[in-house]
Design an enzyme around this catalytic site. Structure first.
Site, PDB file in Angstrom:
ATOM      1  N   ASP A   1      -6.773  10.901   5.180  1.00 26.05           N
ATOM      2  CA  ASP A   1      -7.740   9.980   4.604  1.00 26.05           C
ATOM      3  C   ASP A   1      -8.780   9.555   5.639  1.00 26.05           C
ATOM      4  O   ASP A   1      -8.434   8.997   6.676  1.00 26.05           O
ATOM      5  CB  ASP A   1      -6.947   8.763   4.088  1.00 26.05           C
ATOM      6  CG  ASP A   1      -7.742   7.922   3.122  1.00 26.05           C
ATOM      7  OD1 ASP A   1      -8.954   8.127   3.004  1.00 26.05           O
ATOM      8  OD2 ASP A   1      -7.127   7.044   2.487  1.00 26.05           O
TER       9      ASP A   1
ATOM     10  N   ASP B   1     -11.564   5.487  -5.198  1.00 29.18           N
ATOM     11  CA  ASP B   1     -10.235   5.229  -5.757  1.00 29.18           C
ATOM     12  C   ASP B   1     -10.271   4.955  -7.262  1.00 29.18           C
ATOM     13  O   ASP B   1     -11.084   4.171  -7.742  1.00 29.18           O
ATOM     14  CB  ASP B   1      -9.600   4.020  -5.061  1.00 29.18           C
ATOM     15  CG  ASP B   1      -9.270   4.329  -3.618  1.00 29.18           C
ATOM     16  OD1 ASP B   1      -9.584   5.445  -3.153  1.00 29.18           O
ATOM     17  OD2 ASP B   1      -8.702   3.446  -2.960  1.00 29.18           O
TER      18      ASP B   1
HETATM   19  C1  GLA Z   1      -7.819   4.924   0.428  1.00 29.89           C
HETATM   20  C2  GLA Z   1      -7.414   6.079  -0.478  1.00 29.89           C
HETATM   21  C3  GLA Z   1      -6.306   5.617  -1.384  1.00 29.89           C
HETATM   22  C4  GLA Z   1      -5.134   5.133  -0.542  1.00 29.89           C
HETATM   23  C5  GLA Z   1      -5.577   4.050   0.407  1.00 29.89           C
HETATM   24  C6  GLA Z   1      -4.512   3.677   1.404  1.00 29.89           C
HETATM   25  O1  GLA Z   1      -8.332   3.865  -0.313  1.00 29.89           O
HETATM   26  O2  GLA Z   1      -8.516   6.532  -1.206  1.00 29.89           O
HETATM   27  O3  GLA Z   1      -5.903   6.663  -2.244  1.00 29.89           O
HETATM   28  O4  GLA Z   1      -4.602   6.218   0.161  1.00 29.89           O
HETATM   29  O5  GLA Z   1      -6.710   4.462   1.162  1.00 29.89           O
HETATM   30  O6  GLA Z   1      -4.938   2.741   2.333  1.00 29.89           O
END
Ligand code: GLA
Length: 546
Positions: free
Chosen positions: A313, A373
């Site tokens: 990520d 998200d």
């Molecule tokens: C980001 C990602 C999410 C999750 C969070 C964890 O927002 O897009 O899917 O993994 O980080 O902190």
């Protein structure tokens, strides 16, 4: 006398322009054993204007259009991947500078929302659910961090900065330590994820509350509910498992995960696979230790634990890498995973930036997020899902577009809407990563997630991503070519039930009287030439035609 003191204090709160110049620091407790998190602003002042930089272990942003107007200090911050600056303001109380976002959006420390990638609008990772709840018991998170925000805080206590130097400069500890990364040299496929990965991920439901115990319980429930046998194989631990590093730089787990290898053994003993999470920056999205400078070492550690899947990520990596190094930073981990000695599915999470479909597979990725998200709401799900049309050229066996994890069973949508979610993701050949509490799922949710006829469309060996064939206002017809036949979905995004018709000729079926199967009704249908059917509001009729 009292009045005079109050008056002097008030006067004292105005910041002489020159005093703003220099470097300011805010310190917050680190998470899960990470080092203290420091956020620096440095300002270069000319007259009543200023520019500068915000830099932390989680972010790096340009400061622009700074203005000092008496007591009012305003400026904008702009990240390398943002097209809209955040509006910020600062207040000076004699010694400290309080910096906060204007209108609640200024404080995002993390990447921009989905819209930035030209996809669906949505939250950026910094605002992800439960980031606030991500704190490990025993750590003190204050201000912006407690609110689950990055530096600048849009809610919670505004972060307070102390001046540490009259010189404006990036502090040495936050300077990148790597040699400039070479450009991408395309990697051959790793032959993993030949159909879209299926499983479960902890984030949507548990965020910071994921721990060894509930992961084991989830693994048990995935088996007992029949999910494993339906193909949901990966049990993926998302952010917040990490602690700091030992003296040799090895990544450590925090107290929620006392023995990751034992957990992997347990998950494997159930016929499942274990996934984990990290990122190319210094810290993860929730502020935990990430892999910067330790890529090969972390990949080896995960392999030794028995990890089968990595979600990587971006979040904080803007603090250390340039735009040109973005894809190379992903390749660095792609190479590290290949050198780890264990087959590990590689999931890129960078919200669809920089046309990831164009290069995601070449850096070793098996799947890549295409948006910010997802949330457990019809609008979020529909905006993301129906905006995937056009990315089909990037998908195929071993390489998938990832419109984010499933929200099915989390309570924010109706069963009809969850059926649409499941159908749309299957038409898209999207990864099916459930994100609910499997232990307590209702029969109706089970029926949705375990619909084998729909899963078979997602998992079709040909690996084609479906496309929109026709759109009449809020009514959409989609098709997905299969190894044999074609899947057809009639989606009604409107508030009212609607009659929809599809002709077989418009979905590429030439047979006059093809075999037609209703995949939610579980019945064969007689429909020579075309099919007309009423589709409920926010609902779907999904067919297999061959
Ligand atoms: C980001 C990602 C999410 C999750 C969070 C964890 O927002 O897009 O899917 O993994 O980080 O902190």
């Amino acid at each position: 006398m009292r009045n005079l003191v109050a008056c002097i204090l008030l006067l004292g709160s105005a910041l002489p322009a020159a005093d703003l110049g220099g470097t300011w620091l805010m310190e917050q407790a680190g998470r899960g054993g990470s080092q203290v998190r420091k956020t620096y602003y440095y300002f270069k002042v000319e007259g009543n204007s200023f520019t500068g930089q915000m830099v932390s272990s989680t972010d790096s942003r340009k400061v622009q259009n700074g203005k000092i107007d008496g007591d009012t200090i305003t400026f904008e911050t702009l990240g390398a991947f943002n097209d809209r600056p955040n509006q910020m303001r600062a207040a000076f109380n004699g010694e400290e500078l309080t910096i906060s976002g204007v209108g609640g959006r200024g404080g995002r420390g993390g990447p921009p929302p989905a819209g930035a990638a030209g996809a669906a609008p949505g939250r950026g990772p910094a605002g992800a659910p439960g980031a606030a709840g991500a704190a490990i018991p025993g750590t003190v998170i204050t201000g912006a961090a407690a609110a689950g925000r990055g530096p600048g805080g849009g809610r919670g206590t505004p972060p307070v900065y102390k001046k540490i130097s009259a010189v404006a400069a990036i502090p040495a500890e936050l300077l990148p330590t790597h040699k400039p990364l070479p450009s991408v040299k395309p990697l051959p496929p790793n032959k993993l994820a030949l159909t879209p990965p299926m499983g479960w991920n902890s984030w949507n439901k548990f965020a910071g509350r994921v721990e060894d115990k509930n992961v084991r319980e989830m693994a048990d429930a995935i088996v007992s509910s029949g999910m494993r046998d339906a193909g949901y194989i990966y049990v993926n631990i998302d952010d917040t498992w990490e602690a700091g590093r030992d003296a040799n730089g090895n990544i450590l787990t925090n107290e929620k995960f006392p023995d990751m290898k034992a957990l992997a053994d347990y998950v494997h003993s159930k016929g499942l696979k274990l996934g984990i999470y990290s990122g190319p920056g210094r810290l993860t999205c929730a502020g935990y230790m990430a892999s910067y400078g330790h890529e090969e070492q972390d990949a080896k550690t995960w392999a030794a634990w028995g990890i089968d899947y990595l979600k990587y990520d971006w979040c904080a990596a803007s603090g250390v890498y340039t735009k040109e190094e973005h894809a190379p930073a992903y390749e660095k981990m792609g190479l590290a995973l290949r050198a780890s000695g264990r087959p590990i599915v590689y999931s890129l999470c960078q919200y669809g930036w920089l046309d990831v479909g164009e290069w995601g597979a070449s850096v070793g990725g098996n799947l890549w997020r295409t948006t910010g998200d997802i949330r457990d709401s019809w609008d979020s799900m529909a905006n993301i899902g129906f905006n995937q049309n056009g990315r089909e050229k990037y998908a195929g066996p071993g390489r998938w577009n990832d419109p984010d994890m499933l929200e099915i069973g989390n309570g924010g949508m109706t069963d009809t809407e969850y059926r649409t979610h499941m159908s749309l993701w299957s038409m898209l050949a999207a990864p099916l990563l459930a994100g609910h509490d499997v232990r307590t799922m209702s029969d109706s949710i089970k029926e949705i997630l375990l619909n084998k006829e729909v899963i078979a469309i997602d998992q079709d060996k040909a690996g084609h991503q479906g496309v929109r064939v026709r759109q009449d206002g809020e009514l959409e017809v989609w098709k997905k070519p299969l190894a044999q036949g074609v899947a057809v979905a009639l989606f009604n995004r409107s508030k009212d039930a609607a009659k929809m018709t599809v002709k077989w000729s418009e979905v590429g079926v030439t047979k006059k009287s093809p075999k037609v199967r209703d995949l939610w009704g579980h019945k064969d249908i007689k429909a020579p030439g075309e099919y007309a059917v009423e589709v409920p509001s926010h609902g779907v009729v999904m067919l297999k035609v061959n």
